[in-house]
Design an enzyme around this catalytic site. Structure first.
Site, PDB file in Angstrom:
ATOM      1  N   ASN A 208       0.846  -1.188   0.000  1.00 40.86           N
ATOM      2  CA  ASN A 208       0.000   0.000   0.000  1.00 40.86           C
ATOM      3  C   ASN A 208       0.880   1.235   0.000  1.00 40.86           C
ATOM      4  O   ASN A 208       2.023   1.193   0.461  1.00 40.86           O
ATOM      5  CB  ASN A 208      -0.902   0.018   1.236  1.00 40.86           C
ATOM      6  CG  ASN A 208      -1.990  -1.023   1.167  1.00 40.86           C
ATOM      7  OD1 ASN A 208      -2.370  -1.453   0.093  1.00 40.86           O
ATOM      8  ND2 ASN A 208      -2.482  -1.443   2.320  1.00 40.86           N
ATOM      9  N   LYS A 286      13.278 -14.896  -9.589  1.00 42.05           N
ATOM     10  CA  LYS A 286      12.513 -13.903 -10.343  1.00 42.05           C
ATOM     11  C   LYS A 286      11.654 -14.569 -11.406  1.00 42.05           C
ATOM     12  O   LYS A 286      12.118 -15.410 -12.174  1.00 42.05           O
ATOM     13  CB  LYS A 286      13.470 -12.903 -10.992  1.00 42.05           C
ATOM     14  CG  LYS A 286      12.755 -11.808 -11.770  1.00 42.05           C
ATOM     15  CD  LYS A 286      13.737 -10.857 -12.429  1.00 42.05           C
ATOM     16  CE  LYS A 286      12.990  -9.820 -13.260  1.00 42.05           C
ATOM     17  NZ  LYS A 286      13.929  -8.902 -13.954  1.00 42.05           N
ATOM     18  N   ASP A 304      -5.838 -10.071  10.021  1.00 37.71           N
ATOM     19  CA  ASP A 304      -6.446  -8.772  10.312  1.00 37.71           C
ATOM     20  C   ASP A 304      -5.972  -8.337  11.697  1.00 37.71           C
ATOM     21  O   ASP A 304      -6.513  -8.759  12.720  1.00 37.71           O
ATOM     22  CB  ASP A 304      -7.972  -8.903  10.273  1.00 37.71           C
ATOM     23  CG  ASP A 304      -8.666  -7.552  10.279  1.00 37.71           C
ATOM     24  OD1 ASP A 304      -8.155  -6.635  10.961  1.00 37.71           O
ATOM     25  OD2 ASP A 304      -9.700  -7.412   9.619  1.00 37.71           O
ATOM     26  N   ILE A 305      -4.954  -7.509  11.718  1.00 40.55           N
ATOM     27  CA  ILE A 305      -4.299  -7.140  12.979  1.00 40.55           C
ATOM     28  C   ILE A 305      -5.238  -6.334  13.864  1.00 40.55           C
ATOM     29  O   ILE A 305      -5.374  -6.598  15.065  1.00 40.55           O
ATOM     30  CB  ILE A 305      -3.004  -6.362  12.693  1.00 40.55           C
ATOM     31  CG1 ILE A 305      -2.046  -7.224  11.870  1.00 40.55           C
ATOM     32  CG2 ILE A 305      -2.341  -5.938  14.007  1.00 40.55           C
ATOM     33  CD1 ILE A 305      -0.824  -6.483  11.368  1.00 40.55           C
ATOM     34  N   PHE A 323      -7.178   3.065  11.792  1.00 34.80           N
ATOM     35  CA  PHE A 323      -7.208   4.089  10.747  1.00 34.80           C
ATOM     36  C   PHE A 323      -7.968   3.535   9.550  1.00 34.80           C
ATOM     37  O   PHE A 323      -7.894   2.335   9.257  1.00 34.80           O
ATOM     38  CB  PHE A 323      -5.789   4.487  10.333  1.00 34.80           C
ATOM     39  CG  PHE A 323      -5.221   5.623  11.140  1.00 34.80           C
ATOM     40  CD1 PHE A 323      -4.974   6.858  10.558  1.00 34.80           C
ATOM     41  CD2 PHE A 323      -4.947   5.456  12.485  1.00 34.80           C
ATOM     42  CE1 PHE A 323      -4.449   7.907  11.302  1.00 34.80           C
ATOM     43  CE2 PHE A 323      -4.423   6.490  13.240  1.00 34.80           C
ATOM     44  CZ  PHE A 323      -4.177   7.730  12.643  1.00 34.80           C
ATOM     45  N   LYS A 337     -16.457   0.044   9.315  1.00 36.04           N
ATOM     46  CA  LYS A 337     -15.209  -0.646   9.649  1.00 36.04           C
ATOM     47  C   LYS A 337     -15.013  -0.708  11.158  1.00 36.04           C
ATOM     48  O   LYS A 337     -14.598  -1.734  11.701  1.00 36.04           O
ATOM     49  CB  LYS A 337     -14.025   0.072   8.992  1.00 36.04           C
ATOM     50  CG  LYS A 337     -12.669  -0.565   9.310  1.00 36.04           C
ATOM     51  CD  LYS A 337     -11.535   0.140   8.576  1.00 36.04           C
ATOM     52  CE  LYS A 337     -10.196  -0.509   8.891  1.00 36.04           C
ATOM     53  NZ  LYS A 337      -9.074   0.111   8.150  1.00 36.04           N
ATOM     54  N   LYS A 341     -14.647  -4.291  12.967  1.00 37.08           N
ATOM     55  CA  LYS A 341     -13.381  -4.673  13.599  1.00 37.08           C
ATOM     56  C   LYS A 341     -13.509  -4.773  15.118  1.00 37.08           C
ATOM     57  O   LYS A 341     -12.796  -5.543  15.757  1.00 37.08           O
ATOM     58  CB  LYS A 341     -12.290  -3.653  13.260  1.00 37.08           C
ATOM     59  CG  LYS A 341     -12.084  -3.401  11.776  1.00 37.08           C
ATOM     60  CD  LYS A 341     -11.421  -4.555  11.078  1.00 37.08           C
ATOM     61  CE  LYS A 341     -11.081  -4.181   9.643  1.00 37.08           C
ATOM     62  NZ  LYS A 341     -10.413  -5.269   8.904  1.00 37.08           N
TER      63      LYS A 341
END
Length: 398
Positions: A208, A286, A304-305, A323, A337, A341
């Site tokens: 990300n 590679k 999923d921390i 966040f 969310k 969560k």
């Protein structure tokens, strides 16, 4: 934070004594005055000359120095400091402290003081795990002594486990916390930051877009309020904050393991932009571009921390903050969310390209809790961090 603070540094006899030289240098950089005291065993590892040269002050060694003791110098030394730091804190010296023994300069100073004491233990893993040491640790904590570490890792003796002395900057942070009068003094806060990199092959990865700047700013703001900060970061571009317990990782799985290992904490702020997916079988070599078509990649979900920590039955931080970087329906998606969560707060921001927030120096966030949503004006990331840190302090004090 340490300008003109007086630190009495007691160096005991262990291989970790070499770290005390770096600790002195770091403290002096921050404006602290350091008065070193060496046990006889410490002189087997570092010399009084090297210690006094870095400290810019005499290194005290002998309890029966007639010049210093004419005016009961050990009493004056022990009471003129703002903080006494024992680094390394050996099993032997901890045992003396527990039982009130005073047969050398270091142990006498520790018995004759009413100044706060911070200990950075360092010893072999079996010595640390021994019931006698654990009893001494519990008693010293009950007596009001504070501790930083020890860390887990390779030992000079070849063994692995808890017992390594904390790194100098970790001790500096603990010293800052011990001397701070901020509202987060004595509180431990876990912060995750940066992206994660999920390998495809040795030269390619999925990630990300995150510079890590907001996470670093949050860590700095929390430390200003006196918190002990554990900083778990992926491969971010932003500089790492000074004075944190730093854990660097690459992948989401590594970050999950690191977070578990850094708990318990009073609060946890999950600012990292963790990749949602990983390649099931990353190639060891590679992947070559061929005319036969595109390679096929099989994906799996990453741990999923935020949800894992938020939904813990045992050891859940008192405040869990997530966040939500969104591009559409920001408030609705972030609110959903938070409920999904199970975290206490969500900090939502619009990272669509037109905002320039992703990778920029400013942020515009909305704080969402069970009390509703509160939009903050666009401001620098440091300002966002300070405002969030102040809210965390208010919540933890309540």
């Amino acid at each position: 934070m340490l300008t003109d603070k007086r630190i009495l540094l007691i160096i005991a006899g262990g291989i970790a004594a070499y770290k005390s030289l770096e600790l002195i240098r770091r403290l002096r950089e921050r404006g602290a005055w350091v008065t070193p005291v060496l046990t006889r065993a410490a002189e087997e590892f570092v010399t009084p000359l090297s210690v006094s040269s870095l400290a810019g002050e005499k290194a005290y060694r002998d309890l029966f120095d007639l010049t210093d003791e004419a005016d009961m110098g050990h009493i004056q030394l022990s009471r003129s400091a703002d903080l006494i730091v024992v680094a390394p804190g050996t099993a032997d010296l901890m045992a003396k402290m527990t039982n009130g023994l005073a047969n050398d300069m270091a142990s006498t100073l520790l018995l004759a003081t009413d100044t706060p004491v911070l200990v950075a233990p360092a010893m072999n893993v079996r010595m640390w795990d021994h019931p006698a040491t654990q009893r001494n640790l519990a008693q010293l904590k009950a007596d009001g002594i504070t501790f930083v570490g020890p860390n887990e890792g390779d030992m000079a003796c070849g063994e692995f486990g808890p017992g390594r002395m904390s790194e100098p900057m970790e001790i500096v942070q603990a010293i800052q916390g011990a001397l701070s009068e901020g509202p987060l003094q004595g509180k431990r806060v876990l912060v995750t930051s940066g992206p994660t990199h999920e390998p495809i092959d040795p030269v390619r990865y999925i990630a990300n877009r995150s510079s890590g700047a907001q996470g670093t700013a949050i860590a700095n703001a929390l430390m200003k309020l006196g918190a002990e900060v554990v900083f778990v970061t992926g491969p971010a571009d932003a500089a790492r904050p000074d004075g944190v317990h730093l854990v660097e990782v690459q992948t989401a799985a590594e970050m999950m393991d690191a977070v578990r290992g850094c708990l318990p904490a009073d609060a946890a702020i999950f600012c990292a932009a963790v990749a949602d997916w990983r390649v099931v079988s990353a190639s060891d070599s590679k992947i070559k571009k061929t005319k036969g078509g595109l390679p096929t990649l099989e994906f799996a979900e990453n741990p999923d921390i935020l949800a894992t920590v938020s939904q813990m039955d045992d050891g859940r931080p008192g405040l869990v903050v997530g966040f939500a970087a969104e591009t559409d329906d920001v408030i609705d998606n972030a609110t959903a969310k938070r409920l999904r969560k199970g975290c206490d707060w969500i900090v939502a921001n619009d990272v669509s390209p037109a905002t320039g927030i992703m990778g920029g120096s400013e942020n515009a966030v909305t704080l969402i809790s069970d009390g509703g949503s509160e939009a903050w004006p666009r401001m620098g990331k440091a300002d966002v961090a300070e405002k969030l840190a102040a809210r965390v302090a208010q919540a933890l004090i309540k």
